[in-house]
Design a protein around this motif. Structure first.
Motif, PDB file in Angstrom:
ATOM      1  N   PRO A  78      -1.911   2.136  12.248  1.00 24.21           N
ATOM      2  CA  PRO A  78      -0.835   1.199  12.080  1.00 24.21           C
ATOM      3  C   PRO A  78      -0.625   0.958  10.519  1.00 24.21           C
ATOM      4  O   PRO A  78       0.524   0.972   9.808  1.00 24.21           O
ATOM      5  N   ASN A  79      -1.654   0.834   9.617  1.00 31.33           N
ATOM      6  CA  ASN A  79      -1.589   0.451   8.494  1.00 31.33           C
ATOM      7  C   ASN A  79      -1.032   1.737   7.655  1.00 31.33           C
ATOM      8  O   ASN A  79      -0.251   1.461   6.675  1.00 31.33           O
ATOM      9  N   LEU A  80      -1.482   2.902   7.976  1.00 29.60           N
ATOM     10  CA  LEU A  80      -0.767   4.132   7.433  1.00 29.60           C
ATOM     11  C   LEU A  80       0.803   4.247   7.948  1.00 29.60           C
ATOM     12  O   LEU A  80       1.473   4.674   7.076  1.00 29.60           O
ATOM     13  N   ARG A  81       0.936   4.109   9.141  1.00 30.70           N
ATOM     14  CA  ARG A  81       2.366   4.305   9.385  1.00 30.70           C
ATOM     15  C   ARG A  81       3.167   3.154   8.881  1.00 30.70           C
ATOM     16  O   ARG A  81       4.293   3.330   8.733  1.00 30.70           O
ATOM     17  N   GLY A  82       2.387   2.137   8.318  1.00 27.03           N
ATOM     18  CA  GLY A  82       3.499   1.139   7.794  1.00 27.03           C
ATOM     19  C   GLY A  82       3.622   1.417   6.266  1.00 27.03           C
ATOM     20  O   GLY A  82       4.504   1.083   5.618  1.00 27.03           O
ATOM     21  N   SER A  83       2.900   2.378   6.015  1.00 24.03           N
ATOM     22  CA  SER A  83       3.059   2.824   4.491  1.00 24.03           C
ATOM     23  C   SER A  83       4.009   4.049   4.495  1.00 24.03           C
ATOM     24  O   SER A  83       4.397   4.634   3.292  1.00 24.03           O
ATOM     25  N   PRO A 127       6.114   7.717  17.603  1.00 21.91           N
ATOM     26  CA  PRO A 127       5.382   6.730  16.557  1.00 21.91           C
ATOM     27  C   PRO A 127       6.196   5.953  15.848  1.00 21.91           C
ATOM     28  O   PRO A 127       7.401   6.330  15.511  1.00 21.91           O
ATOM     29  N   VAL A 128       5.650   4.772  15.548  1.00 23.12           N
ATOM     30  CA  VAL A 128       6.537   3.628  14.739  1.00 23.12           C
ATOM     31  C   VAL A 128       6.274   3.825  13.444  1.00 23.12           C
ATOM     32  O   VAL A 128       4.975   3.709  13.113  1.00 23.12           O
ATOM     33  N   VAL A 129       6.882   4.131  12.630  1.00 20.36           N
ATOM     34  CA  VAL A 129       6.638   4.501  11.130  1.00 20.36           C
ATOM     35  C   VAL A 129       8.009   3.351  10.152  1.00 20.36           C
ATOM     36  O   VAL A 129       9.059   3.522  10.669  1.00 20.36           O
ATOM     37  N   TYR A 130       7.316   2.774   9.105  1.00 21.04           N
ATOM     38  CA  TYR A 130       8.082   2.152   8.310  1.00 21.04           C
ATOM     39  C   TYR A 130       7.699   2.497   6.961  1.00 21.04           C
ATOM     40  O   TYR A 130       6.523   2.598   6.709  1.00 21.04           O
ATOM     41  N   GLU A 131       8.553   2.414   6.151  1.00 21.65           N
ATOM     42  CA  GLU A 131       8.342   2.801   4.676  1.00 21.65           C
ATOM     43  C   GLU A 131       7.611   1.980   3.825  1.00 21.65           C
ATOM     44  O   GLU A 131       7.171   2.366   2.772  1.00 21.65           O
ATOM     45  N   ARG A 143       3.544  -3.452   8.212  1.00 22.49           N
ATOM     46  CA  ARG A 143       2.516  -3.432   9.296  1.00 22.49           C
ATOM     47  C   ARG A 143       2.768  -4.070  10.574  1.00 22.49           C
ATOM     48  O   ARG A 143       2.461  -3.914  11.653  1.00 22.49           O
ATOM     49  N   TYR A 144       3.321  -5.329  10.130  1.00 25.08           N
ATOM     50  CA  TYR A 144       3.612  -6.209  11.239  1.00 25.08           C
ATOM     51  C   TYR A 144       4.738  -5.544  12.285  1.00 25.08           C
ATOM     52  O   TYR A 144       4.433  -5.664  13.367  1.00 25.08           O
ATOM     53  N   LYS A 145       5.742  -4.780  11.610  1.00 26.25           N
ATOM     54  CA  LYS A 145       6.500  -4.209  12.388  1.00 26.25           C
ATOM     55  C   LYS A 145       6.254  -3.016  13.108  1.00 26.25           C
ATOM     56  O   LYS A 145       6.664  -2.858  14.413  1.00 26.25           O
ATOM     57  N   VAL A 146       5.321  -2.377  12.564  1.00 29.01           N
ATOM     58  CA  VAL A 146       4.777  -1.253  13.208  1.00 29.01           C
ATOM     59  C   VAL A 146       4.027  -1.643  14.352  1.00 29.01           C
ATOM     60  O   VAL A 146       4.067  -1.156  15.584  1.00 29.01           O
ATOM     61  N   ARG A 147       3.275  -2.653  14.396  1.00 29.84           N
ATOM     62  CA  ARG A 147       2.190  -3.286  15.498  1.00 29.84           C
ATOM     63  C   ARG A 147       3.150  -3.501  16.528  1.00 29.84           C
ATOM     64  O   ARG A 147       3.094  -3.235  17.757  1.00 29.84           O
ATOM     65  N   PHE A 148       4.302  -4.213  16.237  1.00 31.31           N
ATOM     66  CA  PHE A 148       5.176  -5.147  17.048  1.00 31.31           C
ATOM     67  C   PHE A 148       5.907  -3.754  17.830  1.00 31.31           C
ATOM     68  O   PHE A 148       5.941  -3.702  19.206  1.00 31.31           O
ATOM     69  N   LEU A 156       0.906  -1.005   0.093  1.00 28.81           N
ATOM     70  CA  LEU A 156       0.032   0.024   0.114  1.00 28.81           C
ATOM     71  C   LEU A 156       0.882   1.232  -0.106  1.00 28.81           C
ATOM     72  O   LEU A 156       1.674   1.560   0.926  1.00 28.81           O
ATOM     73  N   ARG A 157       0.857   1.959  -1.171  1.00 27.71           N
ATOM     74  CA  ARG A 157       1.958   3.191  -1.215  1.00 27.71           C
ATOM     75  C   ARG A 157       1.124   4.143  -0.402  1.00 27.71           C
ATOM     76  O   ARG A 157      -0.125   4.252  -0.203  1.00 27.71           O
TER      77      ARG A 157
END
Lengths: 360, 392, 87
Positions: A216-221, A243-247, A254-259, A203-204
Motif C-alpha cells: 500500500p505504501n508503494l501504491r500510495g505513491s 488495485p487502489v492507487v493514489y498519486e 496511503r490512508y486512502k489506499v488502505r481504506f 514519498l515520490r
C-alpha cells in the motif's frame, strides 16, 4: 536548543507500536536526520525453521506479525508447495483467498486504529477496533482462532468452512460497509485530519521503487504494483478486483489506499464465496523435499517473500523471509527529513509498522 | 431575576464569630482560674475586629478551594472519564464500595482510588534533574490556578474578593502557568520535557493575545473589568429588544459570537486539551513536560489540568453565557449548570478531532485569530456606539 | 510599633529584596529568571498593598507572566549547552 540533538523515539515510546527505536536528530522542532534501529524483538524465526519439519514452522510464521498472522503462514505454505511441486485443490485455494482477505481487513482495521491513535484521535482508535472485532469473529468462525490462526497448510487449508458462514459474512459486510462509509466521511471531512496527513511524509514514485517499498505504501505513491494482479497466486486471476492507487505519495494517499483496500477485500471475499467450488480442501503432501521453492504474496503491508531450500530431509535447509516493512523503513529517514517532530507519528503510523515481522 | 443562595463572606464571618465566641468562652473560663490569668488578654485580642475578619477570610478561601478544587475537580475528572467512555462505546470507571465492586457502579470513587494509589508511590527525583526546581514547579503551577479562585465569582454573593479589576486579575494569574511549565520542563533535564515546555511557552505566546483581544471586546461592551458587573450588564443590555423576552438575548454570545469562538479556542489551548495538547502529546514527546513526574506530584500536575478546565469553563460562562442569570433557579445553580454545559462542549470537541501540529496552531493563532480578534473589537465598539446613539 | 499593613509591607519588601539579590547571585540562568519572576510578583504585591490594583495586576500580567517567559526563551535559544548545564 540551538544545537542539534538526537532524540530516541523508542524502544519504549507510545509512537512505536512495539519494540523498535527511531532515533531522530532535531534542529529545534525540525527533523534533520533519522535512523531506525531494529532488533529488539529478534527471535530467530529463520533459524528456528531449520530444526522443524515442514509443517511446524507454520505456527512460527503465525507469530511473525501479530496483526496479520494468517498471510504469513499462507506465504510459507505457498513456498513449501512450490518446493514440493504440489498443487492444492481449488476449494483450498479459494478458502485461502477468503482467509487472507479477511486477515487483510483485520490488519487494515488495526492499522487505522493505531494510525488514528498516533494522530491523537483516541475515539477513532476505539471505533476502529470495535469494527475489527467483527472481522476477527469471522476469522474465528472460519479458523477457530482470533489471532495466530494456524490455518493454511501446504496443499490446502486446515479445515472447511463452518455451516452458515456465508450468510454471516454477508451480514457483517453490510454492516461494515455502512460503518466505514461513515468513518470515511468523519475523517475526510475533518480539516484537522487533513492538516495532519496531507503533504506529510511525501514519498515520490521513483524513490519508493528505488528503496524497495512495496504494498500500500508503494501504491500510495502512484505505482500500480499489486502482486495479486501482476503475479497472481491462488485464484486471484479468476476474481475481479482493482488495485487502489493514489498519486500523491503522502500519508493521506496511503490512508486512502488502505481504506480503499478494505472495501476491495470485501468485494473479493464476496466473489470468492460466490464461486466457491465443492470438493476436497486439502491434499496430502510429501514429508521430504529437495530443491528450492519460493513464493511471494501481497501481504497487507507489502510484498512478503519466503524462499526455502530443501536438502532432501524432512526439514528445510534454509528459510529466508523478506519482510516488507523492514525494507520500507529504509525509506523512513528520507520521508521524515524536513518535517516536524509531530509528523513522526503521522508518517510511521501511515506506513503501518509491524515490529514482529521487521525483526523476524 | 432570582437571588443568590450563598453570601460567602457573610457566612464565613458568621462562622468565624461563632468559633471565636466558643474559644473565648473556653479561654475566659480557664482564665478565671488563679494561675491562668494571662489568657484573658488573648481572649480580648481574639475578639477584636481585624482578627475576626482575617479568620473569616481564611474560612472563605478554604470553602472556595474545597468547593472548586476538591468537589468540582473530582466531578470533572469523573464526568470526563464517563462521557469519553460513552463517546467511545465503553463504560468507563465503575468501581463502587459494594461487594461486587466492578458491576454497575457509577465509578465516582475511582478518582479517590487513583489518588490513594498515587500518594503511596515513591517520590522519584531524576538524578540529573535540578532537585529544587523540580519540586517547586508543580507547586508554582497549581498556585497560579488556585489564585484565580480568589477573584472568580460564582454568584453575587459567592465570591471571596470582589476586586474592581477582577477579570484582569484572573487572566493574569491564568497566564502565569506557562512560565511554571517551562521551568518544570527545564528542571527535569529531559529532552522530551524540554520540548514540551518550549511548546507550551510557544503556544502561550500565540494564544494569550487572541484571548485578551476577545476579552477586551467584552470589556468594551460591559464597560467594566469587574466580573460581577460584567454579568449584571448581560442582564441589562438590550441590544436585540425583540429577542430579550427569551432571556438569552442579552448574553454577550449574541453580539460577540466571534469573540465567543475565539475565546473558546483559546481556552481549549490554555487547558492543553486534545486538538492543542502538543505540550504533552503522547505520541510525539511521550508526556511532554510531565514525563519525569511520578507519584502524587504527577497527580498534582495532572489534576491541575482539570482545575484549569473548571476555571476556563467558568470564564466562558461568565463572559459570554450570561453568568448566573436565568429564571427560577438560584444563581449558583444556574452558574454551575452553565459551567458543566461548557465543559461538555470542551469534551465533545477535544475527543472528536485529531491533534494539530504546533506550527499549524501558531499559524492559526497569529494569522487568523488575531485579525479576527481585532475585527471583533471593532464590532464591539460599533455595537456600543450604536447603542449610545440609539440606532438600535 | 508597626501595624498590620506595615508588617505585611516589610515582609513583602524583604522577600522582594532577597529575590532581587538572588537574581544576580544565582549560578544558573534559569534560576535567575525564576527569582526575577518572583521578585516581580512581590512588586505587584506591593502595588496591591498601596491600593493601586490596576498597576499591580498589569505588573503580574506583563512583568511576571510574559517577560520571564521571553527571558527563558532567550536563555534556551542562545545558550548552546542549556541541556547539560544541570549538575
Amino acid at each position: 536548543m540551538a544545537e542539534q540533538v538526537w532524540i530516541n523515539m523508542g524502544p519504549q515510546h507510545p509512537m512505536t507500536h512495539g519494540l523498535w527505536n527511531l532515533r531522530v536528530k532535531l534542529d529545534g522542532d525540525t527533523i534533520v536526520d533519522a535512523d531506525p534501529e531494529m532488533g529488539y524483538l529478534h527471535r530467530g524465526v529463520e533459524k528456528l525453521c531449520e530444526v522443524r519439519n515442514y509443517l511446524k514452522p507454520i505456527v512460527l510464521m503465525d507469530r511473525l506479525c501479530y496483526v496479520s498472522s494468517l498471510t504469513w503462514a499462507h506465504v510459507y505454505c505457498k513456498a513449501v508447495e512450490n518446493l514440493m511441486d504440489i498443487e492444492p485443490p481449488p476449494r483450498g485455494k479459494y478458502l485461502n483467498v477468503i482467509a487472507c482477505e479477511l486477515q487483510r481487513m483485520a490488519s487494515h482495521g488495526m492499522w487505522l486504529a493505531a494510525f488514528l491513535a498516533d494522530l491523537g484521535l483516541l475515539t477513532g482508535f476505539l471505533y476502529s477496533l470495535r469494527e475489527r472485532e467483527l472481522v476477527l469473529d469471522l476469522l474465528q468462525l472460519m479458523t477457530g482462532q482470533r489471532m495466530n490462526q494456524n490455518y493454511p497448510r501446504p496443499g490446502g487449508v486446515h479445515n472447511d468452512l463452518p455451516p452458515g458462514f456465508e450468510d454471516e459474512v454477508r451480514r457483517v459486510f453490510r454492516y461494515l460497509r455502512r460503518q466505514y462509509k461513515g468513518y470515511k466521511k468523519f475523517l475526510e471531512d475533518s480539516p484537522t485530519f487533513l492538516m495532519r496527513t496531507q503533504g506529510v511524509g511525501v514519498l515520490r514514485k521513483e524513490d519508493a521503487i528505488n528503496y524497495g517499498v512495496t504494498g500500500p505504501n508503494l501504491r500510495g505513491s502512484g505505482a500500480r504494483v499489486d502482486l495479486r494482479e501482476l503475479d497472481p497466486y491462488d485464484v486471484y486471476d479468476e476474481l475481479d478486483f482493482e488495485p487502489v492507487v493514489y498519486e500523491e505519495g503522502d500519508t493521506y494517499a496511503r490512508y486512502k489506499v488502505r481504506f480503499g483496500e478494505f472495501f476491495e477485500s470485501m468485494r473479493i471475499i464476496e466473489q470468492a464465496l460466490d464461486r466457491l467450488p465443492q470438493g476436497p480442501f486439502r491434499i496430502k503432501t510429501p514429508k521430504r523435499a529437495e530443491g528450492e521453492g519460493y513464493a511471494r504474496t501481497e501481504d497487507p503491508r507489502g510484498e512478503a517473500l519466503i524462499y526455502i531450500i530443501g536438502d532432501g530431509s524432512d526439514r528445510p535447509y534454509r528459510v529466508k523471509i523478506r519482510s516488507p516493512i523492514f525494507v520500507t523503513l529504509s525509506a523512513l529517514p528520507m520521508m521524515l527529513r524536513g518535517h516536524r517532530i509531530a509528523d513522526v507519528a503521522s508518517v510511521t503510523g501511515g506506513i503501518d509498522v509491524c515490529v514482529g515481522e521487521i525483526d523476524k | 431575576m432570582s437571588g443568590h443562595l450563598v453570601d460567602l463572606f457573610g457566612g464565613s464571618n458568621a462562622i468565624a464569630v461563632f468559633l471565636i465566641t466558643i474559644i473565648n468562652f473556653i479561654l475566659r473560663g480557664i482564665g478565671s482560674l488563679p494561675l491562668f490569668g494571662f489568657l484573658n488578654p488573648l481572649a480580648d485580642w481574639l475578639g477584636t475586629e481585624p482578627v475576626v475578619t482575617s479568620i473569616a477570610w481564611l474560612i472563605a478561601i478554604t470553602i472556595m478551594i474545597t468547593w472548586a478544587a476538591a468537589l468540582h475537580l473530582l466531578t470533572f475528572i469523573w464526568l470526563e472519564r464517563k462521557l469519553v467512555a460513552r463517546l467511545q462505546d465503553r463504560r468507563g470507571p465503575m468501581i463502587t464500595l459494594r461487594k461486587d465492586r466492578y458491576i454497575g457502579g457509577t465509578g465516582y470513587l475511582q478518582q479517590i482510588a487513583d489518588a490513594l494509589k498515587l500518594i503511596q508511590k515513591e517520590n522519584i527525583t531524576p538524578k540529573a534533574a535540578d532537585p529544587w526546581m523540580f519540586h517547586i514547579a508543580p507547586a508554582f503551577l497549581i498556585s497560579t490556578t488556585i489564585v484565580v479562585l480568589v477573584a472568580l465569582p460564582f454568584s453575587e454573593g459567592f465570591v471571596v474578593a470582589n476586586v474592581p479589576a477582577g477579570l484582569l486579575f484572573i487572566l493574569a494569574a491564568f497566564s502565569l502557568a506557562p512560565l511554571a511549565i517551562l521551568l518544570a520542563g527545564w528542571a527535569q533535564n529531559n529532552k522530551y520535557a524540554m520540548i514540551g515546555g518550549m511548546r507550551a511557552a510557544a503556544m502561550m505566546m500565540s494564544y494569550e493575545i487572541p484571548m485578551i483581544l476577545a476579552v477586551i471586546a467584552v470589556v468594551v461592551l460591559a464597560g467594566s473589568l469587574n466580573p460581577i458587573e460584567i454579568v449584571n450588564q448581560q442582564s441589562q443590555l438590550s441590544i436585540l429588544a425583540p429577542l430579550a423576552a427569551i432571556g438569552i438575548a442579552n448574553w454577550y454570545i449574541i453580539p460577540q459570537f466571534l469573540g465567543f469562538f475565539i475565546f473558546l479556542l483559546a481556552m481549549l489551548a490554555e487547558q492543553e486539551r486534545i486538538p492543542f495538547d502538543f505540550p504533552e502529546a503522547e505520541e510525539e514527546v511521550v508526556h511532554g513536560w510531565l514525563v519525569e513526574y511520578g507519584g502524587m506530584r504527577f497527580g498534582m500536575v495532572y489534576g491541575f489540568k482539570w482545575l484549569r478546565t473548571f476555571v476556563a469553563a467558568a470564564l466562558v460562562a461568565l463572559l459570554f453565557l450570561g453568568g448566573w442569570h436565568g429564571p427560577v433557579l438560584p444563581q449558583e445553580i444556574w452558574f454551575i449548570l452553565k459551567i458543566y454545559f461548557v465543559f461538555f462542549i470542551f469534551i465533545w470537541i477535544s475527543w472528536s478531532v485529531p491533534r494539530i501540529r504546533i506550527d499549524q496552531i501558531l499559524n492559526i493563532g497569529w494569522r487568523k485569530l488575531i485579525p479576527l480578534g481585532l475585527f471583533n473589537i471593532f464590532l464591539a465598539v460599533l455595537v456600543v456606539h450604536a447603542n449610545a446613539q440609539g440606532w438600535i | 510599633m508597626v501595624d498590620a499593613l506595615q508588617f505585611v509591607f516589610l515582609v513583602i519588601a524583604a522577600v522582594e529584596v532577597l529575590t532581587a539579590v538572588l537574581v544576580v547571585t544565582a549560578k544558573k540562568l534559569m534560576w535567575a529568571a525564576f527569582w526575577l519572576a518572583l521578585s516581580l510578583v512581590t512588586m505587584a504585591g506591593i502595588y496591591l498593598l498601596f491600593q493601586s490594583e490596576f498597576v499591580g495586576i498589569i505588573q503580574i500580567f506583563i512583568y511576571a507572566g510574559a517577560v520571564p517567559v521571553v527571558f527563558l526563551f532567550g536563555i534556551m535559544l542562545t545558550r548552546t549547552r542549556a541541556m547539560e548545564d544541570v549538575p
